[in-house]
Design an enzyme around this catalytic site. Structure first.
Site, mmCIF file in Angstrom:
data_model
loop_
_atom_site.group_PDB
_atom_site.id
_atom_site.type_symbol
_atom_site.label_atom_id
_atom_site.label_comp_id
_atom_site.label_asym_id
_atom_site.label_seq_id
_atom_site.Cartn_x
_atom_site.Cartn_y
_atom_site.Cartn_z
ATOM 1 N N THR A 49 44.555 32.603 38.519
ATOM 2 C CA THR A 49 43.652 33.324 39.410
ATOM 3 C C THR A 49 42.737 34.206 38.578
ATOM 4 O OG1 THR A 49 44.940 35.359 39.729
ATOM 5 C CG2 THR A 49 45.605 33.433 41.026
ATOM 6 N N CYS A 50 41.877 34.966 39.258
ATOM 7 C CA CYS A 50 40.969 35.842 38.515
ATOM 8 C C CYS A 50 41.722 36.970 37.809
ATOM 9 C CB CYS A 50 39.907 36.420 39.444
ATOM 10 S SG CYS A 50 40.562 37.334 40.849
ATOM 11 N N ARG A 52 45.175 36.779 36.845
ATOM 12 C CA ARG A 52 46.349 36.395 36.053
ATOM 13 C C ARG A 52 46.406 34.893 35.828
ATOM 14 N NH1 ARG A 52 48.172 38.799 40.200
ATOM 15 N NH2 ARG A 52 49.334 40.278 38.932
ATOM 16 N N GLU A 112 47.382 42.658 48.761
ATOM 17 C CA GLU A 112 46.268 41.822 49.213
ATOM 18 C C GLU A 112 46.799 40.465 49.653
ATOM 19 O OE1 GLU A 112 45.234 39.082 47.359
ATOM 20 O OE2 GLU A 112 46.173 39.392 45.414
ATOM 21 N N ASP A 113 46.045 39.827 50.554
ATOM 22 C CA ASP A 113 46.529 38.617 51.211
ATOM 23 C C ASP A 113 46.301 37.342 50.400
ATOM 24 O OD1 ASP A 113 47.395 40.028 53.455
ATOM 25 O OD2 ASP A 113 45.427 39.941 54.395
ATOM 26 N N GLN A 114 45.337 37.346 49.491
ATOM 27 C CA GLN A 114 44.966 36.113 48.813
ATOM 28 C C GLN A 114 46.079 35.533 47.949
ATOM 29 O OE1 GLN A 114 41.008 37.824 47.379
ATOM 30 N NE2 GLN A 114 40.586 35.646 47.418
ATOM 31 N N ASN A 188 30.390 29.563 47.097
ATOM 32 C CA ASN A 188 30.814 29.408 48.484
ATOM 33 C C ASN A 188 32.257 28.923 48.569
ATOM 34 O OD1 ASN A 188 30.219 29.555 51.295
ATOM 35 N ND2 ASN A 188 30.027 27.331 51.363
ATOM 36 N N GLY A 189 33.039 29.263 47.526
ATOM 37 C CA GLY A 189 34.471 28.964 47.570
ATOM 38 C C GLY A 189 35.198 30.052 48.348
ATOM 39 N N MET A 191 36.739 32.880 47.412
ATOM 40 C CA MET A 191 36.350 34.241 47.069
ATOM 41 C C MET A 191 34.924 34.531 47.516
ATOM 42 S SD MET A 191 37.412 37.076 45.569
ATOM 43 C CE MET A 191 38.582 36.829 44.220
#
Length: 409
Positions: A49-50, A52, A112-114, A188-189, A191
Site C-alpha cells: 500500500t502507500c 507499507r 481508517e477503513d481502507q 480514478n482508482g 484512492m
C-alpha cells in the site's frame, strides 16, 4: 509449519525508501510465484500500500532462509543498505501484528477503513495466483473477520478519516477553505475516487483525469467533471488544489512540464498520495506551489480514545484465540476427516439392509443412501470441530485417540 513476515512502513522509512520495495498487482503476482518455488516456502501473500509493504510466508519448521534476502533479490536491492528499514516477525508476534494492522490500529490514520479492503485484496491476489496455502488463507480471513467486528462494535474518533480528510483539516487550519475552489484529482482508482468524493463533499469544484483509452468506460464520482489525462497541465494553472493518487511507476507531474506557457500566478497546493511518488519533489520548489506527500498526513494512535482501543483489544484477543485454536490443531484435520469417513461407512453398512427392504426403486435407494452419507459426514464434522473449539489441545487429542480406536481393525 511456521508463519513469518517482513515489512517496511511509514514509521520505519520515508516515502522514497518505501517506493523501492512497493509492488504493483502484476509485480506482486510474479514475486509470489517465484517465492513459493523456493525450497521450504509453502505459501506467500504480499501486501503493498502507500504506507507499507509486507511480505508474508508460511514456511517449513526447518526453513533456514531469509525473507529479507528473498525480497532484496526480487527488487535488486542491497540487503546491507536497506536492512535497517525492515522489521521481521514470526508466529504469535506476526499474527498479533496482522490482526492489529487489519483493523487500523497500526495505520497512519487511526482505524481508517481502507486497510481492511487492502488486506482482503492482497489475499484475493494470492488466491488468484495460487500462492497462498491453508495457513495464510485462514490467518488472513480471520484477521479480516476480526477487523469487521471491531468496526461494528467499536467507535473511533477518526474511524472514517482518509488522507484527504486529514489534508483538508490541515489546510483549513492554514485558512484555506475548499468551498467553490477549483480542484483536480489525477487518478480514478480507489484512492483517487475517495479523494474526489471528499473534495466534492467539502463544496469544491472537482475535475478527475481519465486516461484517454479508458474514457468511454470509466465511471467517475458523482458531481465531478472529467478531462483526459493528457490535458492535466492545461487545467493545473487554474486550480487551487491538485491531488495525485495513481499506481503509476512514473511521475504524473514533472518539473519539466512547467514550461513558459504554464503560468502560475496564485498559490496552488499539490498533494501526492502515491507510493512511489506521483509528483516530482522539485515541483515543490516552484514559486506559488506547496507540495505535500502521503507522510504529511498522520494521526497517531495515542491521539485517539483510549477506551475505544481497549475495546478493540478485547475483540482482537477473542478472535486471535479462535485462530490459535485452529492453528494449534491443524495437524489433526486429516485425522478428523478420516474419522468422518469411518463413521459414515459404519452408518452406511447399518442402514443398507433397512433401506433395501423399502418399497423403492434401486436408484432411489442409492440416492437416499448418498444423501444420508453427506448429512452424516456434516454432523460428525460439526461435532468434532465443535469439540476442538471447546476442549484444550491435549484433551481434544485424547478424545480423538479414543474415537479412532473404535474403528481400529
Amino acid at each position: 509449519m511456521s508463519i513469518r513476515m517482513i515489512g517496511i512502513d511509514y514509521n520505519l522509512a520515508e516515502v522514497d525508501i518505501r517506493a523501492i520495495f512497493s509492488f504493483t498487482k502484476k509485480s506482486a503476482a510474479e514475486a509470489m510465484e517465484l517465492l513459493i518455488a523456493k525450497p521450504g516456502i509453502r505459501g506467500s501473500v504480499i501486501l503493498s500500500t502507500c504506507n507499507r509493504m509486507e511480505l508474508w510466508a508460511s514456511v517449513d519448521e526447518d526453513y533456514e532462509g531469509s525473507l529479507l534476502n528473498e525480497l532484496c533479490e526480487l527488487k535488486g536491492a542491497s540487503k546491507d543498505q536497506y536492512a535497517s528499514y525492515f522489521v521481521e516477525r514470526m508466529e504469535e508476534e506476526a499474527v498479533n501484528h496482522l490482526f492489529h494492522l487489519t483493523c487500523g490500529l497500526k495505520s497512519a490514520i487511526l482505524a481508517e477503513d481502507q486497510i481492511i479492503t487492502q488486506v482482503k485484496d492482497a489475499l484475493a491476489l494470492a488466491r488468484e495466483n495460487y500462492s497462498t496455502d491453508n495457513v495464510l488463507e485462514v490467518l488472513f480471513r480471520k484477521a479480516v473477520t476480526a477487523a469487521k467486528k471491531v468496526k461494528t462494535e467499536v467507535v473511533f474518533t477518526h474511524a472514517n478519516a482518509t488522507a484527504v480528510d486529514r489534508a483538508v483539516e490541515m489546510l483549513k487550519s492554514q485558512g484555506f477553505d475548499l468551498k467553490d475552489r477549483t480542484c483536480m484529482v489525477i487518478g480514478n482508482g480507489e484512492m483517487g475516487k475517495l479523494a474526489a468524493q471528499t473534495l466534492t463533499r467539502y463544496g469544491a469544484d472537482v475535475t478527475v483525469t481519465v486516461r484517454q483509452y479508458r474514457s468511454g468506460v470509466v465511471n467517475i464520482p458523482r458531481g465531478c467533471s472529467r478531462i483526459n489525462y493528457g490535458e492535466r497541465m492545461e487545467l493545473l494553472p487554474k486550480c487551487d488544489l491538485v491531488v495525485s493518487a495513481t499506481s503509476s511507476p512514473n511521475y504524473t507531474i514533472r518539473r519539466e512540464l512547467f514550461t513558459d506557457e504554464v503560468v502560475i500566478d496564485h498559490p496552488i497546493y499539490l498533494i501526492d498520495l502515491a507510493v512511489p511518488r506521483d509528483i516530482e519533489p522539485e515541483v515543490g520548489r516552484l514559486e506559488h506551489i506547496t507540495l505535500y506527500d502521503i507522510d504529511a498526513f498522520q494521526i497517531k494512535v495515542q491521539d485517539a480514545n483510549t477506551e475505544a482501543i481497549a475495546q478493540a483489544e478485547e475483540v482482537l484477543s477473542s478472535e486471535m484465540s479462535d485462530f490459535y485454536n485452529w492453528y494449534d490443531c491443524r495437524d489433526l484435520i486429516p485425522r478428523i476427516q478420516g474419522l468422518q469417513v469411518d463413521a459414515v461407512t459404519d452408518l452406511n453398512l447399518r442402514l443398507q439392509k433397512i433401506i433395501r427392504k423399502l418399497p423403492m426403486p434401486e436408484g432411489e435407494q442409492q440416492l437416499l443412501l448418498s444423501n444420508i452419507d453427506v448429512a452424516a459426514s456434516k454432523v460428525v464434522g460439526k461435532m468434532m470441530y465443535g469439540l476442538r473449539d471447546y476442549l484444550e489441545g491435549p484433551e481434544f487429542r485424547g478424545c480423538l485417540d479414543g474415537l479412532e480406536k473404535l474403528y481400529e481393525e
